[in-house]
Design a protein around this motif. Structure first.
Motif, PDB file in Angstrom:
ATOM      1  N   ALA A  21      16.782  77.333 -55.866  1.00 25.14           N
ATOM      2  CA  ALA A  21      16.547  76.625 -57.098  1.00 25.14           C
ATOM      3  C   ALA A  21      17.918  76.456 -57.631  1.00 25.14           C
ATOM      4  O   ALA A  21      18.369  75.167 -58.247  1.00 25.14           O
ATOM      5  N   ASP A  34      12.759  86.952 -55.792  1.00 27.98           N
ATOM      6  CA  ASP A  34      12.388  85.819 -55.622  1.00 27.98           C
ATOM      7  C   ASP A  34      11.263  85.645 -54.650  1.00 27.98           C
ATOM      8  O   ASP A  34      10.864  86.499 -53.816  1.00 27.98           O
ATOM      9  N   ASN A  35      10.213  84.612 -54.935  1.00 29.42           N
ATOM     10  CA  ASN A  35       8.816  84.751 -54.414  1.00 29.42           C
ATOM     11  C   ASN A  35       8.013  86.064 -54.716  1.00 29.42           C
ATOM     12  O   ASN A  35       7.099  86.167 -54.176  1.00 29.42           O
ATOM     13  N   HIS A  78       0.941  84.514 -58.425  1.00 29.86           N
ATOM     14  CA  HIS A  78       1.166  83.081 -58.505  1.00 29.86           C
ATOM     15  C   HIS A  78       0.060  82.536 -58.351  1.00 29.86           C
ATOM     16  O   HIS A  78       0.040  81.173 -58.221  1.00 29.86           O
ATOM     17  N   LEU A 105       9.273  85.658 -59.326  1.00 28.99           N
ATOM     18  CA  LEU A 105       9.506  84.392 -59.449  1.00 28.99           C
ATOM     19  C   LEU A 105       8.399  83.634 -58.363  1.00 28.99           C
ATOM     20  O   LEU A 105       8.251  84.024 -57.262  1.00 28.99           O
ATOM     21  N   ALA A 106       7.922  82.624 -58.849  1.00 27.84           N
ATOM     22  CA  ALA A 106       7.166  81.698 -57.979  1.00 27.84           C
ATOM     23  C   ALA A 106       8.089  80.648 -57.387  1.00 27.84           C
ATOM     24  O   ALA A 106       8.041  79.629 -57.484  1.00 27.84           O
ATOM     25  N   GLY A 107       9.121  81.101 -56.612  1.00 30.34           N
ATOM     26  CA  GLY A 107      10.086  80.627 -56.061  1.00 30.34           C
ATOM     27  C   GLY A 107      11.294  81.155 -55.712  1.00 30.34           C
ATOM     28  O   GLY A 107      11.335  82.524 -55.896  1.00 30.34           O
ATOM     29  N   THR A 120       5.555  83.448 -64.169  1.00 27.49           N
ATOM     30  CA  THR A 120       4.158  83.169 -64.432  1.00 27.49           C
ATOM     31  C   THR A 120       3.824  84.449 -65.427  1.00 27.49           C
ATOM     32  O   THR A 120       4.317  85.605 -65.689  1.00 27.49           O
ATOM     33  N   ARG A 178      14.716  75.389 -64.492  1.00 27.94           N
ATOM     34  CA  ARG A 178      14.376  75.846 -63.327  1.00 27.94           C
ATOM     35  C   ARG A 178      13.690  77.157 -63.065  1.00 27.94           C
ATOM     36  O   ARG A 178      12.540  77.318 -62.785  1.00 27.94           O
ATOM     37  N   MET A 189       9.222  79.350 -63.235  1.00 27.75           N
ATOM     38  CA  MET A 189       8.886  80.162 -62.113  1.00 27.75           C
ATOM     39  C   MET A 189       8.186  81.523 -62.600  1.00 27.75           C
ATOM     40  O   MET A 189       7.894  82.071 -61.617  1.00 27.75           O
ATOM     41  N   SER A 198      15.283  81.701 -56.383  1.00 30.65           N
ATOM     42  CA  SER A 198      16.370  81.575 -57.228  1.00 30.65           C
ATOM     43  C   SER A 198      17.520  80.964 -56.833  1.00 30.65           C
ATOM     44  O   SER A 198      18.111  80.150 -57.580  1.00 30.65           O
TER      45      SER A 198
END
Length: 229
Positions: free
Chosen positions: A20, A9-10, A222, A13-15, A90, A84, A88, A17
């Protein structure tokens, strides 16, 4: 050949999970959107302060999984992946994973988010090994709303990695001396401080300051300020 460990997460992923997934369930009317926002603000504040009560958080995020049949959850997860998760991921994240795969490194995601949410994401990213917080199932394979084992969070990531290496007869110090660990969060400092190649990825303020003080690489997956080469 080295061990390449990735937070999810972050980082890859650009966020987040976990968040989301709950937001996705909120759009379906499965969880209360207002309750979700209030709880998320509180848990996020505690997380950023290094004060998250992981047991309380897990009870909150796992409760919706216990309220619905596994078959229905699996169907929802397929939709969640498309709507979703894929947005996220990239190109830079995929390139970083591919770079380590091409080098022959052992790829591993280590995440506090539960395995149900994250296992398909690891497959999508091409990472064959996943260490995640485990959600308990009953004898019929349905979720109970509880976790089991050591949550894969803070020092728990260190212990879970230690167990994983030990089960494969891999030496702890030798494995970590050449290992890479990519993370965005100061909550991962217990493991970042043990590996030979810690990398801060789009880091929070505390991790950024720590990385700059210690001369650790800082990478963005990101944005475009530090492209993967």
């Amino acid at each position: 050949m080295a061990l390449a460990i990735f937070d999810l997460d972050n980082t890859l992923l650009a966020g987040d999970s976990d968040h989301a997934w709950l937001e996705f369930l909120s759009t379906l009317g499965i969880v209360d959107g207002e309750e979700l926002r209030r709880a998320n603000d509180r848990y996020y504040r505690d997380y950023m302060n290094g004060e998250l009560d992981m047991g309380d958080f897990l009870r909150f995020v796992l409760a919706p999984m216990a309220a619905h049949p596994r078959r229905q959850l699996d169907a929802w997860h397929c939709q969640y992946m498309q709507e979703r998760v894929l947005p996220m991921i990239t190109d830079a994240s995929r390139a970083l994973v591919r770079k380590h795969a091409d080098a022959g490194d052992t790829l591993l995601i280590i995440t506090a988010t539960n395995r149900f949410v994250t296992a398909p994401i690891a497959v999508e990213l091409g990472v064959p090994t996943l260490l995640a917080t485990e959600a308990e199932c009953d004898d019929n394979g349905e979720f109970t709303g509880r976790s089991y084992g050591i949550p894969c969070f803070q020092e728990g990531k260190v212990e879970r990695l230690r167990q994983w290496l030990g089960a494969r007869g891999l030496p702890w110090e030798d494995s970590l001396s050449t290992a890479y660990f990519y993370s965005d969060s100061h909550n991962d400092l217990p493991l970042l401080e043990l590996v030979g190649n810690p990398v801060a990825v789009d880091p929070d303020k505390i991790l950024l300051a720590t990385a700059q003080e210690r001369g650790w690489p800082v990478l963005s997956l990101h944005g475009s300020c530090h492209p993967v080469t």
